[in-house]
Design a protein around this motif. Sequence first.
Motif, PDB file in Angstrom:
ATOM      1  N   THR A 194     -25.544   3.350  -1.666  1.00  0.00           N
ATOM      2  CA  THR A 194     -26.716   3.340  -0.885  1.00  0.00           C
ATOM      3  C   THR A 194     -27.581   2.586  -1.840  1.00  0.00           C
ATOM      4  OG1 THR A 194     -26.467   4.840   0.469  1.00  0.00           O
ATOM      5  CG2 THR A 194     -28.480   4.341   0.295  1.00  0.00           C
ATOM      6  N   ILE A 195     -28.178   1.347  -1.560  1.00  0.00           N
ATOM      7  CA  ILE A 195     -29.362   0.840  -2.481  1.00  0.00           C
ATOM      8  C   ILE A 195     -30.585   0.641  -1.705  1.00  0.00           C
ATOM      9  CG2 ILE A 195     -29.782  -1.284  -3.805  1.00  0.00           C
ATOM     10  CD1 ILE A 195     -26.887  -1.525  -4.441  1.00  0.00           C
ATOM     11  N   ASN A 196     -31.681   1.058  -2.349  1.00  0.00           N
ATOM     12  CA  ASN A 196     -33.169   0.906  -1.767  1.00  0.00           C
ATOM     13  C   ASN A 196     -33.890   0.051  -2.570  1.00  0.00           C
ATOM     14  OD1 ASN A 196     -32.340   2.467   0.730  1.00  0.00           O
ATOM     15  ND2 ASN A 196     -32.561   4.339  -0.583  1.00  0.00           N
ATOM     16  N   PRO A 197     -33.965  -1.031  -2.669  1.00  0.00           N
ATOM     17  CA  PRO A 197     -35.127  -1.818  -3.549  1.00  0.00           C
ATOM     18  C   PRO A 197     -36.443  -1.464  -3.021  1.00  0.00           C
ATOM     19  CG  PRO A 197     -33.425  -3.302  -2.580  1.00  0.00           C
ATOM     20  CD  PRO A 197     -33.573  -1.950  -1.892  1.00  0.00           C
TER      21      PRO A 197
ATOM     22  N   ASP B  57     -34.114   2.781  -6.039  1.00  0.00           N
ATOM     23  CA  ASP B  57     -33.055   3.788  -5.756  1.00  0.00           C
ATOM     24  C   ASP B  57     -31.746   3.365  -5.288  1.00  0.00           C
ATOM     25  OD1 ASP B  57     -35.089   5.622  -6.431  1.00  0.00           O
ATOM     26  OD2 ASP B  57     -35.849   5.720  -4.577  1.00  0.00           O
ATOM     27  N   TYR B  58     -30.772   4.316  -5.718  1.00  0.00           N
ATOM     28  CA  TYR B  58     -29.479   3.952  -5.222  1.00  0.00           C
ATOM     29  C   TYR B  58     -28.607   5.375  -5.315  1.00  0.00           C
ATOM     30  CZ  TYR B  58     -28.121   4.345 -10.138  1.00  0.00           C
ATOM     31  OH  TYR B  58     -27.942   4.712 -11.515  1.00  0.00           O
ATOM     32  N   ASN B  59     -27.444   5.252  -4.514  1.00  0.00           N
ATOM     33  CA  ASN B  59     -26.713   6.496  -4.510  1.00  0.00           C
ATOM     34  C   ASN B  59     -25.164   5.979  -4.405  1.00  0.00           C
ATOM     35  OD1 ASN B  59     -25.865   9.362  -4.923  1.00  0.00           O
ATOM     36  ND2 ASN B  59     -26.242   9.328  -2.673  1.00  0.00           N
ATOM     37  N   ILE B  60     -24.197   6.506  -5.231  1.00  0.00           N
ATOM     38  CA  ILE B  60     -23.124   6.016  -5.162  1.00  0.00           C
ATOM     39  C   ILE B  60     -22.095   7.081  -4.507  1.00  0.00           C
ATOM     40  CG2 ILE B  60     -20.922   5.135  -6.243  1.00  0.00           C
ATOM     41  CD1 ILE B  60     -23.053   4.274  -8.557  1.00  0.00           C
ATOM     42  N   ARG B  61     -21.271   6.883  -3.576  1.00  0.00           N
ATOM     43  CA  ARG B  61     -20.634   8.009  -3.064  1.00  0.00           C
ATOM     44  C   ARG B  61     -18.983   7.460  -3.031  1.00  0.00           C
ATOM     45  NH1 ARG B  61     -23.009  12.239  -1.454  1.00  0.00           N
ATOM     46  NH2 ARG B  61     -24.985  12.289  -0.988  1.00  0.00           N
ATOM     47  N   VAL B  62     -18.215   8.266  -3.814  1.00  0.00           N
ATOM     48  CA  VAL B  62     -16.834   7.876  -3.611  1.00  0.00           C
ATOM     49  C   VAL B  62     -16.009   9.003  -3.245  1.00  0.00           C
ATOM     50  CG1 VAL B  62     -14.642   7.267  -5.143  1.00  0.00           C
ATOM     51  CG2 VAL B  62     -16.954   6.609  -6.020  1.00  0.00           C
TER      52      VAL B  62
ATOM     53  N   ARG C 225     -18.485  12.106  -2.626  1.00  0.00           N
ATOM     54  CA  ARG C 225     -19.073  12.699  -3.839  1.00  0.00           C
ATOM     55  C   ARG C 225     -20.048  11.785  -4.470  1.00  0.00           C
ATOM     56  NH1 ARG C 225     -19.298  16.374  -1.959  1.00  0.00           N
ATOM     57  NH2 ARG C 225     -20.297  17.008  -3.483  1.00  0.00           N
ATOM     58  N   SER C 226     -21.040  12.208  -4.876  1.00  0.00           N
ATOM     59  CA  SER C 226     -22.182  11.553  -5.681  1.00  0.00           C
ATOM     60  C   SER C 226     -21.591  11.226  -7.034  1.00  0.00           C
ATOM     61  CB  SER C 226     -23.462  12.089  -5.416  1.00  0.00           C
ATOM     62  OG  SER C 226     -24.514  11.396  -6.015  1.00  0.00           O
ATOM     63  N   THR C 227     -21.423  10.168  -7.521  1.00  0.00           N
ATOM     64  CA  THR C 227     -20.910   9.783  -8.724  1.00  0.00           C
ATOM     65  C   THR C 227     -21.806  10.360  -9.864  1.00  0.00           C
ATOM     66  OG1 THR C 227     -21.813   7.644  -9.185  1.00  0.00           O
ATOM     67  CG2 THR C 227     -19.480   8.042  -7.906  1.00  0.00           C
ATOM     68  N   MET C 228     -22.980  10.492  -9.545  1.00  0.00           N
ATOM     69  CA  MET C 228     -23.919  10.613 -10.740  1.00  0.00           C
ATOM     70  C   MET C 228     -23.966  12.193 -11.435  1.00  0.00           C
ATOM     71  SD  MET C 228     -27.729  10.952  -9.425  1.00  0.00           S
ATOM     72  CE  MET C 228     -28.404  12.239  -8.231  1.00  0.00           C
ATOM     73  N   PHE C 229     -23.211  12.876 -10.531  1.00  0.00           N
ATOM     74  CA  PHE C 229     -23.197  14.204 -11.019  1.00  0.00           C
ATOM     75  C   PHE C 229     -21.951  14.576 -12.195  1.00  0.00           C
ATOM     76  CE2 PHE C 229     -25.535  15.083  -7.184  1.00  0.00           C
ATOM     77  CZ  PHE C 229     -26.789  15.772  -7.669  1.00  0.00           C
TER      78      PHE C 229
ATOM     79  N   TYR D 192     -26.496  -1.457 -14.194  1.00  0.00           N
ATOM     80  CA  TYR D 192     -25.696  -0.352 -14.909  1.00  0.00           C
ATOM     81  C   TYR D 192     -26.411   1.098 -14.134  1.00  0.00           C
ATOM     82  CZ  TYR D 192     -22.847  -3.072 -17.855  1.00  0.00           C
ATOM     83  OH  TYR D 192     -22.002  -4.072 -18.429  1.00  0.00           O
ATOM     84  N   ASP D 193     -25.472   1.875 -13.589  1.00  0.00           N
ATOM     85  CA  ASP D 193     -26.004   3.181 -12.945  1.00  0.00           C
ATOM     86  C   ASP D 193     -26.430   4.263 -14.153  1.00  0.00           C
ATOM     87  OD1 ASP D 193     -23.515   3.824 -13.990  1.00  0.00           O
ATOM     88  OD2 ASP D 193     -23.152   5.179 -12.574  1.00  0.00           O
ATOM     89  N   THR D 194     -27.274   5.022 -13.829  1.00  0.00           N
ATOM     90  CA  THR D 194     -28.045   6.079 -14.901  1.00  0.00           C
ATOM     91  C   THR D 194     -27.688   7.467 -13.965  1.00  0.00           C
ATOM     92  OG1 THR D 194     -29.933   6.148 -13.533  1.00  0.00           O
ATOM     93  CG2 THR D 194     -29.867   4.347 -14.960  1.00  0.00           C
ATOM     94  N   THR D 195     -28.168   8.559 -14.962  1.00  0.00           N
ATOM     95  CA  THR D 195     -27.977   9.648 -14.789  1.00  0.00           C
ATOM     96  C   THR D 195     -29.052  10.206 -13.631  1.00  0.00           C
ATOM     97  OG1 THR D 195     -29.281  10.234 -16.625  1.00  0.00           O
ATOM     98  CG2 THR D 195     -26.864  10.530 -17.039  1.00  0.00           C
ATOM     99  N   THR D 196     -29.975   9.281 -13.319  1.00  0.00           N
ATOM    100  CA  THR D 196     -30.984   9.893 -12.318  1.00  0.00           C
ATOM    101  C   THR D 196     -31.038   9.053 -10.902  1.00  0.00           C
ATOM    102  OG1 THR D 196     -32.393   7.971 -13.275  1.00  0.00           O
ATOM    103  CG2 THR D 196     -32.585  10.156 -14.193  1.00  0.00           C
ATOM    104  N   SER D 197     -29.950   8.310 -10.880  1.00  0.00           N
ATOM    105  CA  SER D 197     -29.621   7.447  -9.718  1.00  0.00           C
ATOM    106  C   SER D 197     -30.900   6.541  -9.346  1.00  0.00           C
ATOM    107  CB  SER D 197     -29.254   8.251  -8.747  1.00  0.00           C
ATOM    108  OG  SER D 197     -28.720   7.519  -7.609  1.00  0.00           O
TER     109      SER D 197
END
Length: 351
Positions: free
Chosen positions: A154-157, A163-168, A171-175, A227-232
């Motif tokens: 999910t990407i929200n410019p 903001d973005y969130n990756i689910r594999v 599961r949210s990968t940033m955790f 590149y993703d970050t720890t805060t998404s």
Amino acid sequence: MNKLKKFYLIGLISLFFIIAMGAYHYVSAADITYKAEYESSTSYKLTITGLEEENEEYIYNAMICQEQDVTESDFLSSTGKSFPISYDDNTKTWEGSTLTAFEEANKLYGAFEKAGQYYVYVAKMKKGSLNYEIIDGPTEIETPPLPPLGHRITINPLYDGTDYNIRVNARSTMFHNNVQRKIRFYVGEVTDENLLKKLSEDKESAYEDLLEYAKKQEPNLKEDSFYDTTTSSLDYNIVADYPIENGKYYFIHSILDNENGTYNDVEDIEIYNGVRSEQGVNLDVFNYLGGQEDPNGNTVGNGNTTNKDNTIATKPLPKAGSSIVTMVILIVTIACVIALYVKNKKYKDIK
């Protein structure tokens, strides 16, 4: 019956039980099956069939990992791999879902994000004891399918950042991801009115068509990445330099880099409304405006924008004679009701 016959009889009975129990355990082990599947946008489920029914004396637990040398002691320190399961009397299966209340729960088996074979183990521990006994495993288990398109990345410019969130596999990968992952993406305009209409009627059923449409455009588009970050979240807008226009529609085709094959491939697609103002540009939640006005007062149709003419009245003009017609209809209706009442009264008097 002499002692020798009794001895032979006891031996035969014992042999029968040994063979029967051995056959029972063999069949049980052969019949145990496992299935991990996407359950929702925040969880997935493990279902086990063929395992013995619930025994009140024991606690059951499962573990999914890529290791083939798991021991009983690993179940006592299996943070990020254990999967509490419970028996369902209705389905006669053991089931468990990923926990979502705590950050630690998001680390369960890395969300199947790493490439390669996964294995499942099942163990039981007698209540009051501290020792697990592995009763099945390692058994190969298929990696569950990814969440549906539109629910993976999910990407929200936004004007002030992205903001973005990756689910594999839900599961949210940033955790749990300790490696900074690259997200490659393409941005393109959607001008196919039939596709836009299909997306407006049932967006999720049209995602496959949208992905196919995007891939056809990409040879003529530039590839960007972040590149993703720890805060998404990012401190910049990834589409700030794109010629986004009001009244037009845009897709973002995103690809989570597999780090030279270390991780499973993940891609996603989404459709947005373009927004440009004094603040800058961003992509808003998709809302098909074919033939309608966008929030800035522009008429939208066929992917083009027409400036609004402020000289045209914005409110419906009063229709001449409408009040008179309404009054006439009301009077006629009342007259008819009175006539029917009088006629009905006369009819009763005659009777």
